[in-house]
Design an enzyme around this catalytic site. Structure first.
Site, mmCIF file in Angstrom:
data_model
loop_
_atom_site.group_PDB
_atom_site.id
_atom_site.type_symbol
_atom_site.label_atom_id
_atom_site.label_comp_id
_atom_site.label_asym_id
_atom_site.label_seq_id
_atom_site.Cartn_x
_atom_site.Cartn_y
_atom_site.Cartn_z
ATOM 1 N N HIS A 269 0.820 -1.207 0.000
ATOM 2 C CA HIS A 269 0.000 0.000 0.000
ATOM 3 C C HIS A 269 0.860 1.266 0.000
ATOM 4 O O HIS A 269 0.949 1.985 0.992
ATOM 5 C CB HIS A 269 -0.949 -0.012 1.201
ATOM 6 C CG HIS A 269 -2.096 -0.951 1.020
ATOM 7 N ND1 HIS A 269 -2.767 -1.521 2.082
ATOM 8 C CD2 HIS A 269 -2.691 -1.434 -0.097
ATOM 9 C CE1 HIS A 269 -3.727 -2.296 1.616
ATOM 10 N NE2 HIS A 269 -3.694 -2.268 0.305
ATOM 11 N N CYS B 117 3.151 -11.818 2.391
ATOM 12 C CA CYS B 117 4.054 -11.773 3.541
ATOM 13 C C CYS B 117 3.972 -13.091 4.299
ATOM 14 O O CYS B 117 2.871 -13.585 4.593
ATOM 15 C CB CYS B 117 3.651 -10.609 4.457
ATOM 16 S SG CYS B 117 4.492 -10.621 6.056
ATOM 17 N N HIS C 206 -10.275 -4.494 4.229
ATOM 18 C CA HIS C 206 -8.834 -4.445 3.988
ATOM 19 C C HIS C 206 -8.425 -5.678 3.187
ATOM 20 O O HIS C 206 -8.971 -6.772 3.382
ATOM 21 C CB HIS C 206 -8.079 -4.405 5.328
ATOM 22 C CG HIS C 206 -6.611 -4.140 5.187
ATOM 23 N ND1 HIS C 206 -5.698 -5.133 4.896
ATOM 24 C CD2 HIS C 206 -5.892 -2.993 5.291
ATOM 25 C CE1 HIS C 206 -4.481 -4.614 4.835
ATOM 26 N NE2 HIS C 206 -4.569 -3.319 5.066
ATOM 27 N N GLU D 240 -5.925 -7.657 3.287
ATOM 28 C CA GLU D 240 -5.494 -8.793 4.103
ATOM 29 C C GLU D 240 -6.695 -9.493 4.729
ATOM 30 O O GLU D 240 -6.756 -10.729 4.769
ATOM 31 C CB GLU D 240 -4.531 -8.336 5.208
ATOM 32 C CG GLU D 240 -4.051 -9.483 6.081
ATOM 33 C CD GLU D 240 -3.156 -9.037 7.226
ATOM 34 O OE1 GLU D 240 -3.097 -9.762 8.237
ATOM 35 O OE2 GLU D 240 -2.517 -7.975 7.112
ATOM 36 N N THR E 135 -2.660 -8.670 10.775
ATOM 37 C CA THR E 135 -1.293 -8.494 11.284
ATOM 38 C C THR E 135 -0.901 -7.051 11.554
ATOM 39 O O THR E 135 0.091 -6.800 12.231
ATOM 40 C CB THR E 135 -0.266 -9.085 10.296
ATOM 41 O OG1 THR E 135 -0.349 -8.382 9.049
ATOM 42 C CG2 THR E 135 -0.515 -10.569 10.070
ATOM 43 N N CYS F 171 2.092 -8.547 13.589
ATOM 44 C CA CYS F 171 3.468 -8.830 13.180
ATOM 45 C C CYS F 171 4.468 -8.004 13.992
ATOM 46 O O CYS F 171 4.150 -6.942 14.522
ATOM 47 C CB CYS F 171 3.645 -8.604 11.681
ATOM 48 S SG CYS F 171 3.855 -6.892 11.185
ATOM 49 N N SER G 124 -2.950 0.205 6.639
ATOM 50 C CA SER G 124 -3.487 0.009 7.985
ATOM 51 C C SER G 124 -2.478 0.352 9.066
ATOM 52 O O SER G 124 -2.801 1.021 10.049
ATOM 53 C CB SER G 124 -3.955 -1.444 8.149
ATOM 54 O OG SER G 124 -4.469 -1.671 9.438
ATOM 55 N N ASN G 125 -1.237 -0.096 8.897
ATOM 56 C CA ASN G 125 -0.248 0.142 9.957
ATOM 57 C C ASN G 125 0.111 1.625 10.064
ATOM 58 O O ASN G 125 0.404 2.121 11.152
ATOM 59 C CB ASN G 125 0.994 -0.736 9.759
ATOM 60 C CG ASN G 125 1.785 -0.381 8.529
ATOM 61 O OD1 ASN G 125 2.648 0.487 8.572
ATOM 62 N ND2 ASN G 125 1.507 -1.041 7.413
ATOM 63 N N SER H 86 5.077 0.064 4.606
ATOM 64 C CA SER H 86 5.160 0.012 3.151
ATOM 65 C C SER H 86 5.691 1.309 2.541
ATOM 66 O O SER H 86 5.626 1.511 1.330
ATOM 67 C CB SER H 86 3.780 -0.311 2.558
ATOM 68 O OG SER H 86 2.791 0.560 3.050
#
Length: 315
Positions: free
Chosen positions: A44, A99, A126, A128, A166, A196, A225-226, A270
């Site tokens: 992303h 991943c 999302h 994932e 994650t 993660c 997201s992260n 990312s």
């Protein structure tokens, strides 16, 4: 006037993102001119995707946008089994850049889908989450309040457990798990949660430095997201924090108007280092006296995933 810029460490590319990008690069070079398709954004980040497009790599949303027999790579976020089956039916050559930590969650889902009811803590829609939920029937939970709504749907006489996207917020997820435990005291806790290491470490880095800055700059896309979680974490303590995707979004007046003297910079998993460098240079252009350096005591991210040995012979 801005006086100090601290760089969080670790920040930016995680091992899973490096793995996915390296996977695409390796296959593309090995194809020697044959068209390579990538389903969804490989990661992303628009800078990463646009650089690949310039080289001739084609990005598609769904497999029906590529011809039968084409070479297609699945993104770092993973896909549902139905996508894999469609690719097989159409005789596509498939590369899986998922991943490894996301793949681990898929395997857990497959292993328990016949024995357990599964609550999946994730963000609806999302990439994932869509892929993981294709592995088994799951009850999606995004917030603590969603847990209450499952009372009438979950059978207390059947085993129950949970999985996680994650890239979630560590603290928010703990609260959701606590609520699941309260509402469903018979729930079985996994031996290890699914968030993660990169997500955890980047959030810890922000937490460590947040009291030493007036605001945090989070570099990352809105659909990362992260990155969104990093901003939410920063704003809890420092509401002047903000997220940008590139140097063109920086507004020096914002720093002056809000008397920001010390700023921290982090980047989603990312986001490439080049974006960090460009944004730092832009800050230095507007505030030439500002000092730039790693936040004291920070540590480097040393995790790496090796590409499959058979990758070069597969394509």
């Amino acid at each position: 006037m801005l006086e100090q810029v601290y760089l969080a460490n670790p920040r930016g590319f995680c091992a899973g993102v490096k793995y996915a990008i390296s996977y695409v690069d390796t296959v593309f070079e090995n194809l020697q001119g044959e068209t390579l398709y990538v389903r969804k954004e490989i990661v992303h980040n628009q800078r990463v995707v646009s650089e690949m497009k310039k080289r001739g790599i084609q990005f598609i949303e769904e497999l029906n946008e590529a011809p039968d027999g084409a070479t297609v790579i699945f993104s770092a976020h993973g896909v549902a089994p139905s996508v894999v089956e469609e690719a097989k039916r159409r005789n596509m050559r498939v590369g899986d850049a998922t991943c490894p930590l996301v793949t681990r969650v898929h395997k857990k889902a497959k292993n328990i889908k016949d024995s357990h009811q599964i609550i999946y803590i994730a963000h609806r829609g999302h990439d994932e989450a869509i892929g993981t939920m294709g592995e088994a029937d799951m009850f999606l939970v995004e917030e603590e309040s969603d847990v209450e709504n499952l009372k009438s749907q979950i059978d207390p006489n059947r085993p129950l457990t949970y999985l996680m996207q994650t890239t979630l917020s560590v603290s928010d997820t703990k609260n959701i798990v606590k609520r699941i435990e309260e509402v469903f005291p018979f729930v079985e806790h996994p031996q290890k949660d699914d968030i993660c290491y990169a997500t955890t470490e980047r959030q810890e880095a922000v937490t460590t430095m947040i009291d030493s800055v007036d605001a945090m700059i989070v570099i990352g896309a809105a659909n990362s997201s992260n990155s969104v979680r990093l901003l939410q974490l920063a704003k809890k303590t420092k509401p002047l924090s903000f997220r940008i995707t590139g140097k063109e979004e920086l507004n020096p007046k914002y720093f002056l108007d809000n008397q920001i003297k010390t700023v921290g910079i982090t980047a989603g998993a990312s986001s490439p280092q080049v974006l960090v460098d460009e944004i730092v240079s832009e800050l230095q252009r507007h505030f030439p006296k500002a000092k730039v350096g790693l936040y004291p005591g920070s540590r480097e991210d040393l995790m790496n995933f090796k590409l499959p040995k058979e990758l070069l012979t597969q394509f």
